[in-house]
Design a protein around this motif. Structure first.
Motif, PDB file in Angstrom:
ATOM      1  N   TYR A 153     106.019  95.726  -5.954  1.00 46.67           N
ATOM      2  CA  TYR A 153     106.790  96.069  -7.154  1.00 46.67           C
ATOM      3  C   TYR A 153     108.239  95.643  -6.917  1.00 46.67           C
ATOM      4  CZ  TYR A 153     108.990  99.020 -10.712  1.00 46.67           C
ATOM      5  OH  TYR A 153     109.737  99.487 -11.763  1.00 46.67           O
ATOM      6  N   ARG A 154     108.648  94.604  -7.660  1.00 46.06           N
ATOM      7  CA  ARG A 154     109.961  94.017  -7.436  1.00 46.06           C
ATOM      8  C   ARG A 154     110.988  94.579  -8.411  1.00 46.06           C
ATOM      9  NH1 ARG A 154     106.212  90.057  -6.248  1.00 46.06           N
ATOM     10  NH2 ARG A 154     106.548  88.989  -4.259  1.00 46.06           N
ATOM     11  N   VAL A 155     112.041  95.130  -7.834  1.00 49.47           N
ATOM     12  CA  VAL A 155     113.171  95.649  -8.614  1.00 49.47           C
ATOM     13  C   VAL A 155     114.353  94.708  -8.401  1.00 49.47           C
ATOM     14  CG1 VAL A 155     114.801  97.543  -8.869  1.00 49.47           C
ATOM     15  CG2 VAL A 155     112.381  98.025  -8.429  1.00 49.47           C
ATOM     16  N   THR A 156     114.902  94.181  -9.482  1.00 50.77           N
ATOM     17  CA  THR A 156     116.030  93.238  -9.352  1.00 50.77           C
ATOM     18  C   THR A 156     117.363  93.965  -9.476  1.00 50.77           C
ATOM     19  OG1 THR A 156     116.208  92.739 -11.719  1.00 50.77           O
ATOM     20  CG2 THR A 156     114.582  91.500 -10.449  1.00 50.77           C
ATOM     21  N   THR A 157     118.429  93.249  -9.151  1.00 50.40           N
ATOM     22  CA  THR A 157     119.789  93.820  -9.223  1.00 50.40           C
ATOM     23  C   THR A 157     120.387  93.699 -10.618  1.00 50.40           C
ATOM     24  OG1 THR A 157     120.715  91.700  -8.531  1.00 50.40           O
ATOM     25  CG2 THR A 157     120.212  93.298  -6.803  1.00 50.40           C
ATOM     26  N   GLU A 253     119.360  85.782  -1.216  1.00 49.91           N
ATOM     27  CA  GLU A 253     118.198  85.680  -0.330  1.00 49.91           C
ATOM     28  C   GLU A 253     117.861  87.007   0.342  1.00 49.91           C
ATOM     29  OE1 GLU A 253     121.871  84.294   1.959  1.00 49.91           O
ATOM     30  OE2 GLU A 253     120.978  84.015  -0.026  1.00 49.91           O
ATOM     31  N   ASP A 254     118.702  88.024   0.138  1.00 48.62           N
ATOM     32  CA  ASP A 254     118.443  89.328   0.745  1.00 48.62           C
ATOM     33  C   ASP A 254     117.292  90.042   0.042  1.00 48.62           C
ATOM     34  OD1 ASP A 254     120.445  88.926   2.532  1.00 48.62           O
ATOM     35  OD2 ASP A 254     121.926  90.142   1.488  1.00 48.62           O
ATOM     36  N   TYR A 283     110.262  96.561  -3.717  1.00 44.45           N
ATOM     37  CA  TYR A 283     111.249  95.636  -3.146  1.00 44.45           C
ATOM     38  C   TYR A 283     112.482  95.548  -4.043  1.00 44.45           C
ATOM     39  CZ  TYR A 283     108.242  93.775   0.529  1.00 44.45           C
ATOM     40  OH  TYR A 283     107.479  93.627   1.658  1.00 44.45           O
ATOM     41  N   PHE A 284     113.648  95.443  -3.413  1.00 44.53           N
ATOM     42  CA  PHE A 284     114.909  95.253  -4.114  1.00 44.53           C
ATOM     43  C   PHE A 284     115.346  93.805  -3.879  1.00 44.53           C
ATOM     44  CE2 PHE A 284     119.626  96.417  -4.457  1.00 44.53           C
ATOM     45  CZ  PHE A 284     119.583  96.462  -5.825  1.00 44.53           C
ATOM     46  N   GLU A 285     115.471  93.018  -4.961  1.00 42.07           N
ATOM     47  CA  GLU A 285     115.775  91.606  -4.817  1.00 42.07           C
ATOM     48  C   GLU A 285     116.904  91.209  -5.745  1.00 42.07           C
ATOM     49  OE1 GLU A 285     112.043  89.768  -5.780  1.00 42.07           O
ATOM     50  OE2 GLU A 285     111.344  89.821  -3.725  1.00 42.07           O
ATOM     51  N   LYS A 286     117.664  90.207  -5.329  1.00 46.22           N
ATOM     52  CA  LYS A 286     118.703  89.631  -6.170  1.00 46.22           C
ATOM     53  C   LYS A 286     118.049  88.707  -7.186  1.00 46.22           C
ATOM     54  CE  LYS A 286     123.316  88.751  -6.466  1.00 46.22           C
ATOM     55  NZ  LYS A 286     124.450  89.670  -6.294  1.00 46.22           N
ATOM     56  N   GLU A 287     118.390  88.855  -8.450  1.00 46.42           N
ATOM     57  CA  GLU A 287     117.783  88.017  -9.476  1.00 46.42           C
ATOM     58  C   GLU A 287     118.430  86.640  -9.512  1.00 46.42           C
ATOM     59  OE1 GLU A 287     118.216  88.881 -13.804  1.00 46.42           O
ATOM     60  OE2 GLU A 287     116.048  89.274 -13.606  1.00 46.42           O
TER      61      GLU A 287
END
Length: 287
Positions: A153-157, A253-254, A283-287
């Motif tokens: 489950y991807r959560v973006t910034t 890329e973090d 997961y916390f990802e940069k969009e």
């Protein structure tokens, strides 16, 4: 009881198919077993499939059993002839042997060999397939449930608003038995780890992250040999207030693991409802 009472006509011996005392007993036992199974052609076929070729040739050339074949030389509907029944009443091969009258008539090897080999091979294959199907039905619940996988489950910034709509894909893969996916997907629980990117309080208000399941999308819920895979898309509403100053130092890329989510669901399998669940990281990802 006289031999003439039973139309017994066993002719010239065949030196290539000579029998000893044990062979004679075996032949008589085969004939007796066939009589016991006279009302079940499948059991007769099974018995003949496991019978030595020389015994099959012997009872065939003496016309004691009627072997029928289809166009592919597959053995079908084996039957004991009237002569066979009379021969058993007479006393079988043992009776002839004790009287010194065990004779055979000459056979034509080529057509018989082709027919019986083809029939027995096909019959044996069909028998093995039948046994395999029975074993599969017995063990199918344990061995061939569908394979279930879920993506992270991807959560973006992205911070366009306090509330965001995310999607999560769960994939079902066919493993040998038909399954039907129900729409009863539920978020059982979730946990966010204590990370500095998430604000839990703002100006005295409790701002703990919250997620809810909005909708479930299934294109075709049937998983079988035709529809080998199916992806279920869950639409999730997320409320999460992020710390802008922290995100500023979060590179594209973090990637961070913010927590974990557990989802339960059920599906039809072997005419029963199977309840299952699966977990994945948030997961916390940069969009």
């Amino acid at each position: 009881m006289k031999k003439s009472d039973f139309n017994i006509n066993i002719t010239s011996p065949n030196i290539n198919l000579s029998l000893d005392e044990n062979d004679i007993k075996t032949l008589d036992n085969i004939l007796k077993e066939l009589v016991k199974r006279e009302n079940d052609s499948n059991q007769q076929l099974e018995l003949l499939t496991n019978t030595s070729m020389k015994y099959l040739r012997r009872i065939n050339e003496d016309e004691l059993v009627n072997f029928q074949f289809d166009k592919d030389y597959k053995l079908i509907n084996p039957e004991i002839t009237k002569k066979g029944y009379d021969f058993i009443k007479f006393g079988g091969y043992s009776k002839l042997s004790s009287n010194g009258r065990l004779n055979l008539k000459k056979i034509f090897y080529d057509p018989w060999t082709i027919a019986i080999l083809g029939g027995l091979i096909v019959g044996y294959i069909l028998l093995q397939i039948s046994i395999k199907k029975e074993n599969t039905n017995i063990n199918s619940y344990k061995l061939i449930k569908p394979l279930i996988r879920v993506e992270p489950y991807r959560v973006t910034t992205k911070m366009d608003s306090f509330t965001n709509i995310d999607s999560l894909k769960i994939e079902f893969t066919y493993q040998g038995t038909k399954s039907i996916i129900n729409e009863n997907f539920r978020i059982v629980n979730y946990e966010f780890y204590d990370k500095p990117y998430i604000l839990k309080e703002a100006q005295g208000f409790d701002m703990k992250p919250k997620i809810n399941l909005l909708e479930t999308f299934i294109t075709n819920p049937i998983i079988d040999s035709v529809n080998t895979k199916e992806s279920v898309i869950l639409q999730i509403k997320r409320k999460m207030l992020l710390s802008g100053s922290r995100i500023a130092y979060f590179e594209k890329e973090d990637k961070e693991i913010l927590g974990v989510i557990k989802i339960s669901f059920d599906y039809m399998f072997n005419d029963s409802v199977v309840k299952d669940s699966i977990s994945t990281n948030i997961y916390f990802e940069k969009e």
